[in-house]
Design a protein around this motif. Structure first.
Motif, PDB file in Angstrom:
ATOM      1  N   LEU A 186      25.664   0.776  17.146  1.00  0.00           N
ATOM      2  CA  LEU A 186      26.693   2.088  17.027  1.00  0.00           C
ATOM      3  C   LEU A 186      27.553   1.744  16.028  1.00  0.00           C
ATOM      4  O   LEU A 186      27.853   2.458  15.158  1.00  0.00           O
TER       5      LEU A 186
ATOM      6  N   THR B  30      28.461   8.426  22.808  1.00  0.00           N
ATOM      7  CA  THR B  30      28.407   6.794  23.397  1.00  0.00           C
ATOM      8  C   THR B  30      28.018   7.162  24.849  1.00  0.00           C
ATOM      9  O   THR B  30      27.898   5.992  25.458  1.00  0.00           O
TER      10      THR B  30
ATOM     11  N   ILE C 246      32.519   2.501  23.972  1.00  0.00           N
ATOM     12  CA  ILE C 246      31.599   2.338  24.846  1.00  0.00           C
ATOM     13  C   ILE C 246      31.943   2.215  26.365  1.00  0.00           C
ATOM     14  O   ILE C 246      31.649   2.682  27.434  1.00  0.00           O
TER      15      ILE C 246
ATOM     16  N   GLN D 168      33.181   5.210  27.528  1.00  0.00           N
ATOM     17  CA  GLN D 168      32.323   6.265  27.062  1.00  0.00           C
ATOM     18  C   GLN D 168      33.132   7.529  26.364  1.00  0.00           C
ATOM     19  O   GLN D 168      32.733   8.693  26.932  1.00  0.00           O
TER      20      GLN D 168
ATOM     21  N   ASP E 215      24.603  -2.091  23.120  1.00  0.00           N
ATOM     22  CA  ASP E 215      24.546  -1.211  22.073  1.00  0.00           C
ATOM     23  C   ASP E 215      25.762  -1.051  20.700  1.00  0.00           C
ATOM     24  O   ASP E 215      25.781  -0.553  19.713  1.00  0.00           O
TER      25      ASP E 215
ATOM     26  N   PHE F 168      34.434  -0.200  18.923  1.00  0.00           N
ATOM     27  CA  PHE F 168      33.224   0.511  19.279  1.00  0.00           C
ATOM     28  C   PHE F 168      33.020  -0.241  20.731  1.00  0.00           C
ATOM     29  O   PHE F 168      32.533   0.589  21.599  1.00  0.00           O
TER      30      PHE F 168
ATOM     31  N   LEU G  74      25.502   4.426  26.841  1.00  0.00           N
ATOM     32  CA  LEU G  74      25.479   3.246  25.924  1.00  0.00           C
ATOM     33  C   LEU G  74      26.065   2.067  26.767  1.00  0.00           C
ATOM     34  O   LEU G  74      26.982   2.370  27.236  1.00  0.00           O
TER      35      LEU G  74
END
Length: 277
Positions: free
Chosen positions: A246, A235, A196, A199, A242, A192, A238
């Motif tokens: 997420l 994403t 992010i 992206q 976050d 994750f 974010l």
């Protein structure tokens, strides 16, 4: 020439195989895994010279799938794919999937030809399981050292950026360790953070319960598995703040689908009498 003692023993064992397979759950468990690993090993030996013609090319994984996809039939496993429309070949993303067993690889073999360009993150110990590990490396699998979290995070982040630049999918098992316990276990943050940072959207993939498999009971029966690929989770916009949200959002939606499809499969099963041991 009279047969040797070894030949007689071998013939006797071969004649006993069908009886042992049907009568002993434990024998069937080990025999199926022997067949599984044996065929995968043989396929690796056959494919290594081919992969050397284009080393580290992730399309080698598609070739592997075509060669190994029939293993499931020998093991009595049937994979049903739902959400095929979410596997857009041209969309770079990070795939997160629940991890129950080494049999997950057979489910991946079903998806690779549809994805065309996808590689996976694996623990470095797999690389040393030659010839499979060498074939996996030549096919573009990315290995990480789970004991060195900083280095592992760096490798995943680099791979995610390459995924975005070169338009391929990156498969990660965020649970980290295999768990065949009827649950989707808590996720690690690496996938994750990487999504992010680059992206990239998250593509959840859910394997329904391996109700047919139990390492504790030494049980490996025939089974039906539903693979559900879910819509992309964006994403864009974010930040690192976050990550937790997420991660939880992804795990919650995957857990809901896991329990729903697992329950559906269980309800469709005929009632089964006690196993002979």
């Amino acid at each position: 020439m009279a047969p040797s003692s070894f030949e007689l023993v071998l013939v006797g064992f071969i004649l006993l195989l069908p009886f042992l397979y049907e009568a002993s759950r434990t024998f069937r468990y080990y025999f199926k895994f022997l067949v599984y690993y044996g065929i995968v090993t043989f396929a690796a030996i056959v494919l290594i010279p081919v992969f050397l013609l284009r080393p580290r090319n992730i399309k080698n994984l598609v070739l592997s799938s075509y060669l190994c996809i029939h293993i499931s039939r020998l093991l009595g496993l049937r994979w049903e794919l739902r959400g095929k429309e979410n596997l857009d070949k041209d969309v770079a993303c990070i795939i997160v999937a629940n991890h129950q067993s080494s049999l997950d690889l057979l489910g991946m073999f079903k998806l690779w030809p549809l994805m065309d360009r996808c590689t996976a993150i694996a623990k470095k110990e797999v690389f040393y399981a030659w010839p499979f590990g060498l074939a996996a490396w030549l096919a573009g699998i990315i290995f990480i050292d789970r004991l060195n979290s900083d280095k592992a995070r760096s490798v995943i982040n680099t791979a995610s950026k390459e995924s975005k630049d070169n338009k391929f999918k990156l498969w990660i098992f965020p649970e980290g360790t295999r768990h065949n316990t009827g649950e989707v276990h808590p996720f690690k943050k690496g996938a994750f953070h990487a999504a992010i940072n680059a992206q990239l959207p998250i593509l959840p993939v859910v394997f329904s319960s391996y109700y047919f498999l139990s390492n504790e009971e030494k049980r490996f029966d025939s089974g039906h598995i539903v693979i559900t690929t879910l819509p992309l989770i964006p994403t864009k916009g974010l930040t690192k703040d976050d990550v937790e949200a997420l991660m939880e959002k992804t795990r919650n939606v995957m857990s809901d689908v896991f329990h729903a499809t697992s329950r559906e499969i269980q309800l469709s099963l005929p009632s089964i009498g006690p196993c002979i041991e």
